[in-house]
Scaffold this motif. Structure first.
Motif, PDB file in Angstrom:
ATOM      1  N   PHE A  98      -9.719  -2.855   2.053  1.00 11.73           N
ATOM      2  CA  PHE A  98      -9.283  -4.195   1.650  1.00 11.73           C
ATOM      3  C   PHE A  98      -9.090  -5.092   2.860  1.00 11.73           C
ATOM      4  N   VAL A  99      -9.330  -6.373   2.638  1.00 10.74           N
ATOM      5  CA  VAL A  99      -9.064  -7.416   3.632  1.00 10.74           C
ATOM      6  C   VAL A  99      -8.317  -8.513   2.891  1.00 10.74           C
ATOM      7  N   TRP A 100      -7.036  -8.712   3.212  1.00  8.03           N
ATOM      8  CA  TRP A 100      -6.185  -9.614   2.456  1.00  8.03           C
ATOM      9  C   TRP A 100      -5.597 -10.733   3.320  1.00  8.03           C
ATOM     10  N   ASN A 130     -16.373 -16.280  -5.752  1.00  6.05           N
ATOM     11  CA  ASN A 130     -16.201 -15.593  -7.045  1.00  6.05           C
ATOM     12  C   ASN A 130     -15.901 -14.109  -6.927  1.00  6.05           C
ATOM     13  N   HIS A 131     -16.409 -13.447  -5.875  1.00  7.23           N
ATOM     14  CA  HIS A 131     -16.216 -11.991  -5.774  1.00  7.23           C
ATOM     15  C   HIS A 131     -14.894 -11.643  -5.085  1.00  7.23           C
ATOM     16  N   TYR A 132     -14.136 -12.644  -4.629  1.00  4.95           N
ATOM     17  CA  TYR A 132     -12.840 -12.368  -4.010  1.00  4.95           C
ATOM     18  C   TYR A 132     -11.858 -11.919  -5.090  1.00  4.95           C
ATOM     19  N   MET A 133     -10.798 -11.240  -4.661  1.00  8.07           N
ATOM     20  CA  MET A 133      -9.838 -10.639  -5.579  1.00  8.07           C
ATOM     21  C   MET A 133      -8.459 -11.264  -5.364  1.00  8.07           C
ATOM     22  N   TRP A 134      -7.670 -11.264  -6.450  1.00  6.29           N
ATOM     23  CA  TRP A 134      -6.265 -11.692  -6.389  1.00  6.29           C
ATOM     24  C   TRP A 134      -5.384 -10.533  -6.851  1.00  6.29           C
ATOM     25  N   SER A 135      -4.236 -10.397  -6.192  1.00  3.98           N
ATOM     26  CA  SER A 135      -3.279  -9.363  -6.586  1.00  3.98           C
ATOM     27  C   SER A 135      -1.865  -9.938  -6.524  1.00  3.98           C
ATOM     28  N   GLY A 136      -0.981  -9.397  -7.360  1.00  3.72           N
ATOM     29  CA  GLY A 136       0.420  -9.795  -7.339  1.00  3.72           C
ATOM     30  C   GLY A 136       1.326  -8.683  -6.850  1.00  3.72           C
ATOM     31  N   ASP A 137       0.730  -7.596  -6.268  1.00  4.94           N
ATOM     32  CA  ASP A 137       1.545  -6.453  -5.839  1.00  4.94           C
ATOM     33  C   ASP A 137       0.789  -5.643  -4.785  1.00  4.94           C
ATOM     34  N   HIS A 138       1.261  -5.699  -3.540  1.00 10.51           N
ATOM     35  CA  HIS A 138       0.546  -5.005  -2.457  1.00 10.51           C
ATOM     36  C   HIS A 138       0.691  -3.485  -2.540  1.00 10.51           C
ATOM     37  N   LYS A 140      -0.001  -1.736  -5.200  1.00  4.28           N
ATOM     38  CA  LYS A 140      -0.955  -1.203  -6.176  1.00  4.28           C
ATOM     39  C   LYS A 140      -2.383  -1.543  -5.753  1.00  4.28           C
ATOM     40  N   PRO A 141      -3.329  -0.623  -6.025  1.00  4.23           N
ATOM     41  CA  PRO A 141      -4.696  -0.851  -5.562  1.00  4.23           C
ATOM     42  C   PRO A 141      -5.496  -1.835  -6.425  1.00  4.23           C
ATOM     43  N   ASP A 142      -5.049  -2.066  -7.677  1.00  2.83           N
ATOM     44  CA  ASP A 142      -5.875  -2.887  -8.564  1.00  2.83           C
ATOM     45  C   ASP A 142      -5.666  -4.377  -8.296  1.00  2.83           C
ATOM     46  N   ALA A 143      -6.699  -5.147  -8.583  1.00  5.04           N
ATOM     47  CA  ALA A 143      -6.679  -6.588  -8.370  1.00  5.04           C
ATOM     48  C   ALA A 143      -7.661  -7.219  -9.355  1.00  5.04           C
ATOM     49  N   ILE A 144      -7.595  -8.560  -9.495  1.00  3.98           N
ATOM     50  CA  ILE A 144      -8.449  -9.271 -10.458  1.00  3.98           C
ATOM     51  C   ILE A 144      -9.459 -10.127  -9.698  1.00  3.98           C
ATOM     52  N   ARG A 145     -10.702 -10.041 -10.128  1.00  6.07           N
ATOM     53  CA  ARG A 145     -11.778 -10.805  -9.488  1.00  6.07           C
ATOM     54  C   ARG A 145     -11.617 -12.296  -9.774  1.00  6.07           C
ATOM     55  N   MET A 146     -11.912 -13.104  -8.754  1.00  3.04           N
ATOM     56  CA  MET A 146     -11.803 -14.564  -8.896  1.00  3.04           C
ATOM     57  C   MET A 146     -12.630 -15.071 -10.086  1.00  3.04           C
ATOM     58  N   SER A 147     -13.812 -14.494 -10.288  1.00  2.34           N
ATOM     59  CA  SER A 147     -14.696 -14.951 -11.370  1.00  2.34           C
ATOM     60  C   SER A 147     -14.095 -14.718 -12.748  1.00  2.34           C
ATOM     61  N   GLU A 148     -13.080 -13.835 -12.821  1.00  2.00           N
ATOM     62  CA  GLU A 148     -12.427 -13.544 -14.108  1.00  2.00           C
ATOM     63  C   GLU A 148     -11.125 -14.329 -14.293  1.00  2.00           C
ATOM     64  N   GLN A 174     -12.243  -6.561  -1.599  1.00  2.00           N
ATOM     65  CA  GLN A 174     -12.165  -5.106  -1.670  1.00  2.00           C
ATOM     66  C   GLN A 174     -13.594  -4.574  -1.595  1.00  2.00           C
ATOM     67  N   ILE A 175     -13.823  -3.636  -0.698  1.00  2.00           N
ATOM     68  CA  ILE A 175     -15.157  -3.044  -0.539  1.00  2.00           C
ATOM     69  C   ILE A 175     -15.065  -1.585  -0.961  1.00  2.00           C
ATOM     70  N   PRO A 176     -15.765  -1.191  -2.042  1.00  2.00           N
ATOM     71  CA  PRO A 176     -15.718   0.210  -2.465  1.00  2.00           C
ATOM     72  C   PRO A 176     -16.110   1.139  -1.314  1.00  2.00           C
ATOM     73  N   ARG A 177     -15.490   2.311  -1.269  1.00  2.00           N
ATOM     74  CA  ARG A 177     -15.732   3.210  -0.129  1.00  2.00           C
ATOM     75  C   ARG A 177     -17.201   3.559   0.044  1.00  2.00           C
ATOM     76  N   GLU A 178     -17.939   3.695  -1.089  1.00  2.00           N
ATOM     77  CA  GLU A 178     -19.367   4.046  -1.009  1.00  2.00           C
ATOM     78  C   GLU A 178     -20.131   2.984  -0.215  1.00  2.00           C
ATOM     79  N   GLN A 179     -19.717   1.750  -0.387  1.00  2.00           N
ATOM     80  CA  GLN A 179     -20.359   0.641   0.328  1.00  2.00           C
ATOM     81  C   GLN A 179     -19.827   0.554   1.757  1.00  2.00           C
ATOM     82  N   ALA A 180     -18.517   0.732   1.917  1.00  2.00           N
ATOM     83  CA  ALA A 180     -17.886   0.602   3.243  1.00  2.00           C
ATOM     84  C   ALA A 180     -18.443   1.613   4.242  1.00  2.00           C
ATOM     85  N   VAL A 181     -18.694   2.837   3.790  1.00  2.00           N
ATOM     86  CA  VAL A 181     -19.160   3.878   4.730  1.00  2.00           C
ATOM     87  C   VAL A 181     -20.618   3.657   5.144  1.00  2.00           C
TER      88      VAL A 181
END
Length: 206
Positions: A98-100, A130-138, A140-148, A174-181
């Motif tokens: 993640f980059v926040w 659109n692909h950026y994410m928003w979260s209300g709790d650091h 927790k790993p889950d977040a909501i996509r800007m496009s949603e 958020q970059i999935p680990r499969e992509q990040a590696v």
């Protein structure tokens, strides 16, 4: 150190049982990379924001039983700490990088910042990709996509920051680990840098 990016072993650290074992591996495998990113991005963020920034690698010092589920390096305008200030973070959960940009519950300026976000909501809707994410709790790993997110969803997040004591706000990628590696060191640095460029306007609002 030469920085070759992240590996599956880095992410697998969070599957290790026990505080001592996990902390030892965080120190050995992930922390040197976070220190490198800290040394790289403190001057870059100082230049982008116009304010001297300092990096703080998570120590997890208060933990006595439960091993950490994530780890990070944070950047803020104080040498002494970052939690009470608007700040940036780069870090890992087992599932993703993640980059926040973040304002978390300790920040005394939360209510004022929430009002600024609310007053600039149209600009934010136009400028955050659109692909950026928003979260209300650091925590927790889950977040909501800007496009949603609708206008009202964002408004609710911004107003919650003004009224709820434990409320937080984080925006970034958020970059999935499969992509990040699959990213080498320079590709990863470029990706993080471009995220910070897009997030600096939020920091300047704060």
């Amino acid at each position: 150190m030469s920085f070759n990016g992240l590996t599956n072993e880095d992410f697998d650290v969070f599957t290790l049982n026990g505080l001592e074992e996990r902390m030892e591996q965080i120190k050995q495998t992930i922390r040197p990379k976070l220190e490198f990113l800290g040394d790289t991005f403190a001057p870059a963020l100082s230049s982008l924001t116009g304010i001297e920034m300092f990096h703080h690698v998570a120590r997890h010092a208060r933990r006595t039983i439960n091993p950490p589920n994530d780890t990070w390096v944070a950047f803020a305008s104080s040498k002494r700490g970052y939690k009470m200030l608007p700040h940036f973070q780069i870090g890992l959960w087992e599932t993703h990088l993640f980059v926040w940009f973040a304002v978390i519950y300790e920040a005394p300026s939360k209510e004022e910042f929430g009002k600024k976000l609310e007053n600039n909501i149209s600009k934010i809707l136009d400028s955050i990709p659109n692909h950026y994410m928003w979260s209300g709790d650091h925590m927790k790993p889950d977040a909501i996509r800007m496009s949603e997110m609708t206008h009202d969803d964002l408004l609710s997040l911004f107003r919650r920051l003004q009224t709820v004591k434990k409320a937080e706000i984080l925006c970034g990628i958020q970059i999935p680990r499969e992509q990040a590696v699959r990213l080498d060191g320079s590709e990863l640095v470029d990706t993080i840098n471009s995220a910070f460029v897009n997030l600096v306007p939020l920091y300047k609002l704060s």
